[in-house]
Structures are given as structure tokens and as C-alpha cells.
Design a protein around this motif. Structure first.
Motif, PDB file in Angstrom:
ATOM      1  N   ALA A 179       3.401  19.117  38.121  1.00 18.79           N
ATOM      2  CA  ALA A 179       2.333  18.864  37.142  1.00 18.79           C
ATOM      3  C   ALA A 179       2.331  19.946  36.061  1.00 18.79           C
ATOM      4  O   ALA A 179       2.151  19.660  34.871  1.00 18.79           O
ATOM      5  CB  ALA A 179       0.980  18.810  37.840  1.00 18.79           C
ATOM      6  N   SER A 180       2.550  21.194  36.488  1.00 20.05           N
ATOM      7  CA  SER A 180       2.606  22.290  35.525  1.00 20.05           C
ATOM      8  C   SER A 180       3.798  22.136  34.588  1.00 20.05           C
ATOM      9  O   SER A 180       3.679  22.360  33.376  1.00 20.05           O
ATOM     10  CB  SER A 180       2.702  23.627  36.276  1.00 20.05           C
ATOM     11  OG  SER A 180       2.826  24.704  35.373  1.00 20.05           O
ATOM     12  N   LYS A 181       4.943  21.722  35.148  1.00 22.46           N
ATOM     13  CA  LYS A 181       6.134  21.520  34.314  1.00 22.46           C
ATOM     14  C   LYS A 181       5.924  20.359  33.344  1.00 22.46           C
ATOM     15  O   LYS A 181       6.356  20.414  32.191  1.00 22.46           O
ATOM     16  CB  LYS A 181       7.346  21.258  35.200  1.00 22.46           C
ATOM     17  CG  LYS A 181       7.801  22.471  35.991  1.00 22.46           C
ATOM     18  CD  LYS A 181       8.965  22.123  36.914  1.00 22.46           C
ATOM     19  CE  LYS A 181       9.403  23.331  37.737  1.00 22.46           C
ATOM     20  NZ  LYS A 181      10.487  22.990  38.678  1.00 22.46           N
ATOM     21  N   ARG A 182       5.250  19.278  33.824  1.00 28.39           N
ATOM     22  CA  ARG A 182       4.978  18.154  32.923  1.00 28.39           C
ATOM     23  C   ARG A 182       4.051  18.581  31.787  1.00 28.39           C
ATOM     24  O   ARG A 182       4.231  18.184  30.630  1.00 28.39           O
ATOM     25  CB  ARG A 182       4.382  16.984  33.704  1.00 28.39           C
ATOM     26  CG  ARG A 182       5.416  16.133  34.416  1.00 28.39           C
ATOM     27  CD  ARG A 182       4.801  14.868  34.960  1.00 28.39           C
ATOM     28  NE  ARG A 182       3.979  15.120  36.123  1.00 28.39           N
ATOM     29  CZ  ARG A 182       4.423  15.093  37.383  1.00 28.39           C
ATOM     30  NH1 ARG A 182       5.688  14.832  37.618  1.00 28.39           N
ATOM     31  NH2 ARG A 182       3.619  15.332  38.392  1.00 28.39           N
ATOM     32  N   ALA A 183       3.039  19.381  32.145  1.00 30.07           N
ATOM     33  CA  ALA A 183       2.123  19.860  31.106  1.00 30.07           C
ATOM     34  C   ALA A 183       2.861  20.740  30.104  1.00 30.07           C
ATOM     35  O   ALA A 183       2.635  20.658  28.893  1.00 30.07           O
ATOM     36  CB  ALA A 183       0.967  20.640  31.747  1.00 30.07           C
TER      37      ALA A 183
END
Length: 516
Positions: free
Chosen positions: A244-248
Motif C-alpha cells: 500500500a505504501s509503494k502504491r501510494a
């Protein structure tokens, strides 16, 4: 600003808009690629976590089966049963804790009636699980060729004693000073005999003495299984959180940025500055002064014209970037708005500086508006046949409305009055036409206003999604899009954009009948 300058500026603005479109497409392509990589990595990570969990739980299940067999056989009798349980439980728990981290097992039970009970890290180990810790440690003298393993809670007692603690509790009671001294003295002697510190030859078990007893081992293994499942769940959640952090982060990188805006502005500065200098050189050439004949005044004026063009290009680039990337306006329309607004502001500045009289100011802003909005006029009126006598009136009226809208916040009353006076001249001209042409003029202007209103509602970023969708549906119908090709609801839009290519999307329009 001359009409020629206006046309050149609009051409540059359209080119800048094309660059912005290219940069956005590149960003989005990279964004999609990043999302694919993140998804693959997340899927692989979750699969690995599931595999590790299964391996760890299998190690505990195998230990459980072995322990159950020992209990049923009553191996070792009343006093020795827990010792055999401890061997298999130790191997199962130690290997399971390594498996959950993806590390290969390093502990196995020998079960060969030999001197060593386990092989751990390739080293033979003798386990002693006595109720009395002192009796356990005394057995070490018989196994100096291998490591010694004691219950976890008993090892903690030995460790506290060897670290100099005098008040040491065991099973809720303090050990006597005499016993503490005796244990310390023996461990020191044994360490000297082995030639290594106690922390090297003594090892703690994964389990406490009470945990390996016949009536407790089943619950012990259940608790270890629950702990491993929780660790596996924590690993899965960490993988999801990281993804999720990488997608953000990927979304942030794909978003419009000041760096990209600066790149667009830099390109616009270079192009517009170069064009301005070339235009100056050409104008001086037409006047009879060739570039190799320039004096210091010519070069100074050329530098000024280049600086002005560069400034205009930079402002245009930033304006188009902001309109397209922040306000989500289409690139051609953004170029028209940017070039039109800048041209209008420039004309107003020249008018106020006395470089343009009222008539010249009106001519320049009208021509600028016609150039800047040409594409929009064509899109809105392209299917309408306009009679020759009213073409100029139609274009002029629309240009006047564009100027008044763009300049209402910064044009002076006198300047607005000049524009309105020109608009009044157009109306006077229309009034002099015959009734049929006047009616056609009114119809065409009404059509333009209708299309402009539809566009405003369809692309109004301040409206909610439902109102924007309604506007786009009406706009699509107005320009002749087939009803079955229109997305009428948010659900239809989601189905169209999120459904795999080739699959059928059913729309809600009542005009379309579904085949049997």
C-alpha cells in the motif's frame, strides 16, 4: 501584440499542450508498470508467507505426533517420560520458529540410544530436564564432549547466578545463599574444565520445564501454533502495508509535480524565446538591417525581445500544465485559454502604456480571441452550415463573449466599454440584415451557447460526480454519439473501465434491447 505574434504564440501554446500530454501519458504508463510490479511482488510475498506458515505448522504437527506416540508408549516411565517429550518438542518448536522466517531446520532428534539426544546446528546436544536445577547441571561432567541443554526457566536461574546475583528465585522461592554459591562454583569449575565460558556450553531450551510435562505438552504446542499463526498474519499484514505504501508512492510519483511543470516551462521558455529573437532578426532584416550589421542597440533590443518571449513562454507553459494536470482541462482547450488570457493581458498592458489606442486595443484582443478559440469554435459549430453574410458576425460575437469572460477580472471599465462597443457594432450590423439571416444568426449563437454550457457542465471539476456524468451524457448526445455507446451511470463507467477487454458490459439505457 500583432496578429502574427498572436498566431505564433497560439501555435507554441498548442505545441506545449502536446508536450504536456506526452509527459502525462509517460507518467501514467510508468504508473501502470509500477502497479503491476507491486502487485506481483505482493502476490509472491503473500504466497511465500503462506508457504512458511504451512511449513512451520507442519513441524509442530510432526512433533505433536511423535509426542503422542511417546505418551501412549509411556517411554521412560513416570520419571523419564517428560525428558523424551522435551526432545521432540524442542526439535519441533525450534524448527517451526526457523521455518516461519524462511530458514531451513537445524535441529533433529537422534533417537539412537546414544549419548547425545539432539543434533543442533550440526553439534551434538545432551538435554537434561530435572525438577532440581542443581541436579541438572551436575550431570554436565559426564558430557564434556557435547553441549548441554536445560529447560528455559532453569537456564535463566543459572544465568542470573553467573552474572553475580545473590538473590535468585526459583519456583516462587528464593534459593539459599549456600545453594547459589554451590551452583556458581560448579559452573565455574566445569567451564574451566571445558576451556570455554558457561554461555558457550550451556544452552536454553525453547521450552520451560513445566511446559513439557505429560499433562501440559498438548496445550504448549497449541499455544506455539497460535503464536506462529499470529506471526504469519503479522507478516501478511506487513506485506500488504508495504505494498500500500509503494502504491501510494507510485501514485505520488505519477501525479503532476513542480519538477515536471518546470520542465514544461523550460521548454516553453526556450522555444518562445528563440522564436521571439528570430522574429526580431527577421523584422530588422525586412527593415534593411542584416544580423551581421547589428549594433549594440540592436543586440540590446534583441535581448529584450528574447527575454519577453521567454517570460511569456514560461507563463504559458505553467498555465497549460496547471490547467491540464490540476484542473483536468483538455490540452488543446488549456492552450487556448492560456494563450488567450496571456494575449489579452498583454494587450491590456500595452493599451495602458499608451502603445495601443482604443481601436487598436479592440482589434488586437478580438483577433487574439479568434485565434485562441478557433479550435473550440470549430468543435462547437463544425456541423452547422453558416451563411456567408453572417460568418463574421458569428465569429465576432463569440470572440467578444470570450474576451469579456476572460477579462472581467482585470480589464478596466474603459477597456470593457471598448469591447462592448465593438460588440454593439456587430449587433448593429446584424440588425441591418434581412429577417431570415437574423434568425439564422440567433440560431447559431444559441447553438454555440448551448454547446459551451454542455462543455462547462460536463467538465466542471467543482460539480459532484453525478452532475458531471449527467453533463457528459447530454454532451455526448448533442454531438451525435450513439446511445448504446454512452455510459449513463457510475456503475456502467466502472464496468467499462474495470472489466477485462472482450467482456460484455450491459448498459442501463432503455433504448437498447438485450438479445436473447
Amino acid at each position: 501584440m500583432t496578429p502574427k505574434d498572436s498566431a505564433t504564440g497560439n501555435a507554441v501554446a498548442q505545441g506545449i499542450a502536446g508536450q504536456v500530454n506526452y509527459l502525462e501519458a509517460t507518467r501514467l504508463a510508468e504508473f501502470v508498470s509500477n502497479l503491476e510490479r507491486i502487485l506481483v511482488s505482493e502476490t509472491e510475498g503473500l504466497a511465500t508467507a503462506a508457504s512458511r506458515e504451512a511449513r512451520a505448522l507442519l513441524d509442530l504437527d510432526l512433533a505433536r505426533i511423535s509426542v503422542q506416540g511417546i505418551i501412549e508408549a509411556n517411554r521412560g516411565g513416570t520419571t523419564g517420560l517428560h525428558g523424551f517429550i522435551a526432545e521432540y518438542a524442542e526439535a519441533g518448536v525450534a524448527n517451526a520458529e526457523r521455518a516461519i522466517e524462511g530458514i531451513r531446520p537445524l535441529t533433529r532428534v537422534l533417537a539412537d540410544n546414544g549419548r547425545a539426544d539432539l543434533i543442533s546446528w550440526g553439534i551434538p546436544v545432551q538435554m537434561k530436564f530435572y525438577a532440581n536445577p542443581q541436579n541438572e547441571v551436575l550431570q554436565s561432567v559426564h558430557y564434556r564432549d557435547m553441549k548441554m541443554m536445560f529447560p528455559k526457566d532453569h537456564f535463566e536461574v543459572f544465568d542470573r547466578i553467573m552474572r553475580g546475583q545473590t538473590l535468585v528465585e526459583f519456583d516462587g522461592s528464593a534459593l539459599s545463599a549456600k545453594k547459589v554459591d554451590a551452583i556458581r562454583e560448579f559452573i565455574e569449575q566445569e567451564s574451566a574444565a571445558r576451556g570455554e565460558p558457561y554461555s558457550s556450553w550451556m544452552r536454553p531450551s525453547k521450552l520451560a520445564y513445566a511446559e513439557v510435562q505429560r499433562g501440559a505438552i498438548s496445550e504448549t504446542l497449541d499455544e506455539k501454533s497460535a503464536d506462529l499463526r499470529q506471526r504469519a498474519e503479522d507478516q501478511r499484514q506487513q506485506i500488504k502495508d508495504d505494498s500500500a505504501s509503494k502504491r501510494a508512492s507510485a501514485a505520488q510519483q505519477a501525479a503532476p509535480s513542480w519538477g515536471e511543470a518546470a520542465k514544461v516551462a523550460g521548454t516553453a521558455v526556450a522555444v518562445q524565446g528563440t522564436l521571439s529573437f528570430c522574429a526580431y532578426v527577421y523584422r530588422r532584416h525586412r527593415e534593411g538591417t542584416r544580423i551581421w550589421e547589428f549594433d549594440s542597440n540592436d543586440w540590446r533590443e534583441g535581448g529584450i525581445q528574447t527575454a519577453k518571449g521567454s517570460l511569456r513562454g514560461g507563463v504559458t507553459g505553467l498555465a497549460i500544465y496547471g490547467l491540464t494536470q490540476v484542473c483536468r482541462m483538455g490540452a488543446p482547450a488549456a492552450a487556448a485559454v492560456a494563450s488567450g488570457t496571456i494575449g489579452l493581458a498583454t494587450a491590456a498592458a500595452n493599451h495602458r502604456a499608451g502603445k495601443l489606442d482604443d481601436d487598436e486595443f479592440t482589434d488586437v484582443v478580438f483577433f487574439n480571441a479568434i485565434e485562441a478559440t478557433g479550435a473550440a469554435l470549430g468543435a462547437g459549430l463544425g456541423q452547422i452550415i453558416i451563411p456567408i453574410p453572417i460568418i463574421g458576425a458569428v465569429v465576432g460575437s463569440i470572440a467578444a463573449s470570450v474576451v469579456l469572460v476572460q477579462g472581467k477580472k482585470f480589464l478596466s471599465e474603459a477597456e470593457n466599454a471598448a469591447i462592448e462597443a465593438r460588440s454593439a457594432e456587430i449587433n448593429e450590423y446584424v440588425d441591418g440584415l434581412d429577417a431570415e439571416l437574423q434568425a439564422e444568426y440567433v440560431r447559431i449563437i444559441a447553438a454555440h451557447d448551448y454547446y459551451r454550457d454542455l462543455q462547462s457542465r460536463a467538465f466542471d471539476v467543482t460539480a459532484n460526480v453525478e452532475l458531471q456524468l449527467l453533463g457528459t451524457v447530454e454532451f455526448a448526445r448533442s454531438v451525435g454519439v450513439a446511445e448504446e455507446q454512452i455510459l449513463h451511470t457510475i456503475e456502467e463507467a466502472d464496468a467499462y473501465f474495470l472489466t477485462a477487454p472482450g467482456s460484455d458490459t450491459v448498459r442501463s439505457t432503455p433504448e437498447v434491447e438485450l438479445s436473447e
